[in-house]
Motif scaffolding. Structure first.
Motif, PDB file in Angstrom:
ATOM      1  N   UNK A 167      20.667   3.608 -28.780  1.00  0.00           N
ATOM      2  CA  UNK A 167      21.485   4.634 -29.113  1.00  0.00           C
ATOM      3  C   UNK A 167      22.494   4.631 -30.055  1.00  0.00           C
ATOM      4  N   UNK A 168      22.453   5.280 -30.988  1.00  0.00           N
ATOM      5  CA  UNK A 168      23.623   5.301 -32.085  1.00  0.00           C
ATOM      6  C   UNK A 168      24.757   6.199 -31.964  1.00  0.00           C
ATOM      7  N   UNK A 169      25.676   5.989 -32.706  1.00  0.00           N
ATOM      8  CA  UNK A 169      27.065   6.186 -32.416  1.00  0.00           C
ATOM      9  C   UNK A 169      27.014   7.893 -32.618  1.00  0.00           C
ATOM     10  N   UNK A 170      26.085   8.466 -33.316  1.00  0.00           N
ATOM     11  CA  UNK A 170      26.093   9.978 -33.599  1.00  0.00           C
ATOM     12  C   UNK A 170      25.039  10.828 -32.571  1.00  0.00           C
ATOM     13  N   UNK A 171      24.754   9.888 -31.449  1.00  0.00           N
ATOM     14  CA  UNK A 171      23.927  10.348 -30.482  1.00  0.00           C
ATOM     15  C   UNK A 171      22.523  10.502 -30.873  1.00  0.00           C
ATOM     16  N   UNK A 172      22.025  10.048 -32.044  1.00  0.00           N
ATOM     17  CA  UNK A 172      20.845   9.899 -32.340  1.00  0.00           C
ATOM     18  C   UNK A 172      20.073   8.670 -31.563  1.00  0.00           C
ATOM     19  N   UNK A 194       8.487   2.955 -35.224  1.00  0.00           N
ATOM     20  CA  UNK A 194       9.882   3.494 -34.975  1.00  0.00           C
ATOM     21  C   UNK A 194      10.105   4.757 -35.395  1.00  0.00           C
ATOM     22  N   UNK A 195      11.214   5.466 -34.836  1.00  0.00           N
ATOM     23  CA  UNK A 195      11.341   6.720 -34.883  1.00  0.00           C
ATOM     24  C   UNK A 195      12.776   7.003 -34.537  1.00  0.00           C
ATOM     25  N   UNK A 196      13.769   7.698 -35.338  1.00  0.00           N
ATOM     26  CA  UNK A 196      15.037   8.043 -34.885  1.00  0.00           C
ATOM     27  C   UNK A 196      14.977   9.292 -34.705  1.00  0.00           C
ATOM     28  N   UNK A 197      15.646  10.056 -33.872  1.00  0.00           N
ATOM     29  CA  UNK A 197      15.676  11.124 -33.119  1.00  0.00           C
ATOM     30  C   UNK A 197      16.836  12.003 -33.890  1.00  0.00           C
ATOM     31  N   UNK A 198      16.713  13.124 -33.860  1.00  0.00           N
ATOM     32  CA  UNK A 198      17.988  14.106 -34.112  1.00  0.00           C
ATOM     33  C   UNK A 198      18.832  13.635 -33.110  1.00  0.00           C
ATOM     34  N   UNK A 199      20.242  14.176 -33.243  1.00  0.00           N
ATOM     35  CA  UNK A 199      21.060  14.081 -32.082  1.00  0.00           C
ATOM     36  C   UNK A 199      20.638  14.545 -30.969  1.00  0.00           C
ATOM     37  N   UNK A 200      20.885  13.968 -29.700  1.00  0.00           N
ATOM     38  CA  UNK A 200      20.234  14.213 -28.479  1.00  0.00           C
ATOM     39  C   UNK A 200      21.587  14.947 -27.570  1.00  0.00           C
ATOM     40  N   UNK A 201      21.189  15.721 -26.861  1.00  0.00           N
ATOM     41  CA  UNK A 201      22.275  16.171 -25.787  1.00  0.00           C
ATOM     42  C   UNK A 201      22.354  15.101 -24.784  1.00  0.00           C
ATOM     43  N   UNK A 202      23.634  14.592 -24.572  1.00  0.00           N
ATOM     44  CA  UNK A 202      23.986  13.551 -23.762  1.00  0.00           C
ATOM     45  C   UNK A 202      23.487  13.852 -22.362  1.00  0.00           C
ATOM     46  N   UNK A 203      22.546  12.679 -21.713  1.00  0.00           N
ATOM     47  CA  UNK A 203      22.065  12.936 -20.421  1.00  0.00           C
ATOM     48  C   UNK A 203      21.113  11.443 -20.318  1.00  0.00           C
ATOM     49  N   UNK A 204      20.653  11.433 -19.383  1.00  0.00           N
ATOM     50  CA  UNK A 204      19.716  10.026 -19.141  1.00  0.00           C
ATOM     51  C   UNK A 204      18.168  11.116 -18.921  1.00  0.00           C
ATOM     52  N   UNK A 205      17.421  10.369 -19.881  1.00  0.00           N
ATOM     53  CA  UNK A 205      16.170  10.875 -19.854  1.00  0.00           C
ATOM     54  C   UNK A 205      14.956   9.882 -19.651  1.00  0.00           C
TER      55      UNK A 205
END
Lengths: 375, 375
Positions: free
Chosen positions: B37-42, B77-88
């Motif tokens: 989990x990256x600092x920008x929520x990606x 690998x893949x890096x997502x767009x920023x994700x809304x904080x939650x647990x998924x």
């Protein structure tokens, strides 16, 4: 189909499909049961994988992966020969990728790989078989580390702990192996069930078992290798002594003398155990290594205090116990270590078992030492 | 390499290979960290699968599976767009087969599929974020059923339960969905952490939460479909009333009046909740369905007692609460149900949320009702 049936059909798949969305298998596919333990101790494993080219069973009761065959519905299966009753990790290898059994909620908790667990009970209950005896409680707790944050720990309290509120208990600190986590000792090692059974039979003293998380994460990365690596060992020792130990002594009715404290651990956690146990004779009188990880240059490090005065060491330790399997890759070096202990006249007991570096052996070792501790 | 280094190299792989034998990936491969989990929520997801032809990420924050790309070492690998904080929940789909993330010990406990869980915390702690507040205890217990044997149950006791030994607490029975197990509510629903946080903030009353296993296995097969199926409902009710309920009342300091008892459940467990809760007004004054599974013909079955005398029902129930997401496949039928409740003048509260039949919504629903219960 009438309208209501159509609607019900649609609803079922809408809901099931949403819920089990990640299953990535076609709705309406065959019902898959796995693992299926048969009356003759054979086991049938099944995996729905219609698109796979090659599926194998990789089970710790087999010497090598076993081919599975696909039926017309895309279900791969194999039925094994009769298996020696025990509880074994296994996985499926699907086109070279190891996967856990999606139909089995018994998971091997681990941060390095994914396995499922299958239990073959046979006709006679084993020491780790869940039976109708008084059960202890397995508690998931958190304690606070200034450096590491909220740290998980699993604690077993014996039957009657909640009601016999005047009783205090001896305590065993029980450490997992590298890439395992704090719940591996209960879920794969069955520590709680083993103690329930041995206590019911009067073979083990009621005791508290403390199962911490052995990696000093996030200071130490999860991918940094063995728990025995020096940086982890130092950070874990600090957390153990500074945070875990006071948490246990404050929150549990444990006896607070060294003769009522034991430490044991498997593999990388066995290395942690020897390092913490032998160098802190004021804290632990019982030290047990289950296939403890070590290199030759760690002999002195782990034993610095013990080697300095063997007579005193032998007086202080109530039990120094080492177990290892003959097929374990660590067997040669542990043998070297045992020779050094003999040369130094450090008293110890050993169990040289069959088998390898496995949790089947961990259950054997724990059930062996549990009958010696605090006696 | 000198002899010692050669020996150490051999030892490392012998031990690691034995231990991680089921991993079926080449020793000496790249170190894989996932999820990151990256600092920008990606979030960066990685999977070592050199032989795979196609790997996708199937995450519940994405509308559809997302392609991953392979590097020269075979790491997808893949890096997502920023994700809304939650647990998924999430999984990887490897050549059509859904697999959990082997490097992530956070597993979605389930007997129908395998998912991992990733937590994106963001900058502001969420209601389910693990924080440095007093923590309750999550206990894994067994109780005995004459028909079903040793039955697992997970019990949350609030902070201070062990020390405030004169205090008695209200109790919430909290039921999981179909194919979930007794630990899904803590490991994916974060019931314990949610209560820890709400209690610390003074927003929820300290309470005991009882999370049983909702399938009457082995009488009812694990592959027999919904928990709401009639045979399971009857066998589960018998176990609940005859074994679980007395176990809780005997072993926990819970208040024993109906106004101090709540029942809530998700999906198939929501169906169990309405059936048990509404038909037993002498036992439960608080009944909450989280996207409760139902068919139209169950309306009367679940509500037989409630519909018989709406005035009395409204007097008896302190809270009758229904939550559902607008994208949930059950939304239409739950809407029909809510209309029937209106027609019958049965008082109820609703939360019509965004999203679907997910554990993200379960956390929202639990944190909502936890602030209403026993107030």
């Amino acid at each position: 189909m009438n309208q209501q049936v159509v609607r019900r059909f649609w609803l079922f798949w809408a809901v099931f499909g949403l819920y089990a969305g990640a299953l990535a298998q076609p709705p309406g596919g065959p019902v898959v049961v796995s693992p299926q333990v048969n009356a003759d101790n054979t086991v049938t494993f099944r995996l729905l994988a219609p698109g796979a080219k090659d599926v194998k069973l990789n089970a710790q009761f087999e010497k090598a992966p076993v081919a599975m065959t696909k039926d017309a519905q895309g279900v791969w299966s194999v039925t094994t020969a009769p298996v020696k009753p025990d509880m074994y990790p296994y996985s499926f290898v699907v086109d070279g990728i190891s996967v856990a059994d999606p139909k089995n909620s018994a998971i091997f908790p681990n941060e390095g790989f994914q396995n499922s667990v299958v239990e073959i009970n046979g006709s006679t209950p084993l020491v780790h078989s869940l039976r109708n005896v008084p059960h202890g409680t397995v508690s998931y707790r958190y304690y606070t580390s200034p450096e590491l944050g909220q740290r998980p720990v699993v604690v077993y309290t014996p039957p009657g702990y909640e009601t016999d509120t005047k009783t205090t208990y001896p305590v065993l600190y029980l450490l997992h192996g590298t890439t395992d986590v704090e719940e591996t000792w209960t879920k794969v090692g069955r520590a709680n069930i083993i103690l329930d059974n041995l206590i019911a039979q009067g073979k083990a003293k009621p005791m508290v078992i403390v199962m911490p998380y052995g990696r000093a994460y996030p200071t130490i990365s999860k991918s940094s290798g063995s728990l025995r690596n020096w940086d982890n060992l130092q950070a874990f020792k600090k957390d153990f002594m500074g945070n875990l130990f006071p948490f246990v002594e404050k929150n549990y009715r444990v006896k607070k003398d060294k003769d009522s404290r034991a430490i044991a651990g498997f593999s990388g956690g066995g290395g942690e155990t020897l390092y913490l146990g032998l160098n802190n004779p004021d804290l632990f009188s019982w030290v047990c290594g289950f296939a403890p990880g070590m290199l030759k240059e760690e002999f002195d490090r782990n034993n610095a205090t013990a080697f300095a005065n063997p007579t005193q060491t032998n007086q202080r330790l109530k039990l120094f116990w080492i177990g290892v399997g003959k097929e374990d890759g660590l067997y040669p070096i542990i043998n070297d270590y045992l020779k050094v202990l003999d040369e130094k006249k450090i008293k110890h007991e050993t169990l040289i078992s069959e088998g390898g570096h496995t949790w089947m052996n961990c259950k054997l070792y724990l059930s062996t030492i549990a009958q010696k501790l605090f006696q």
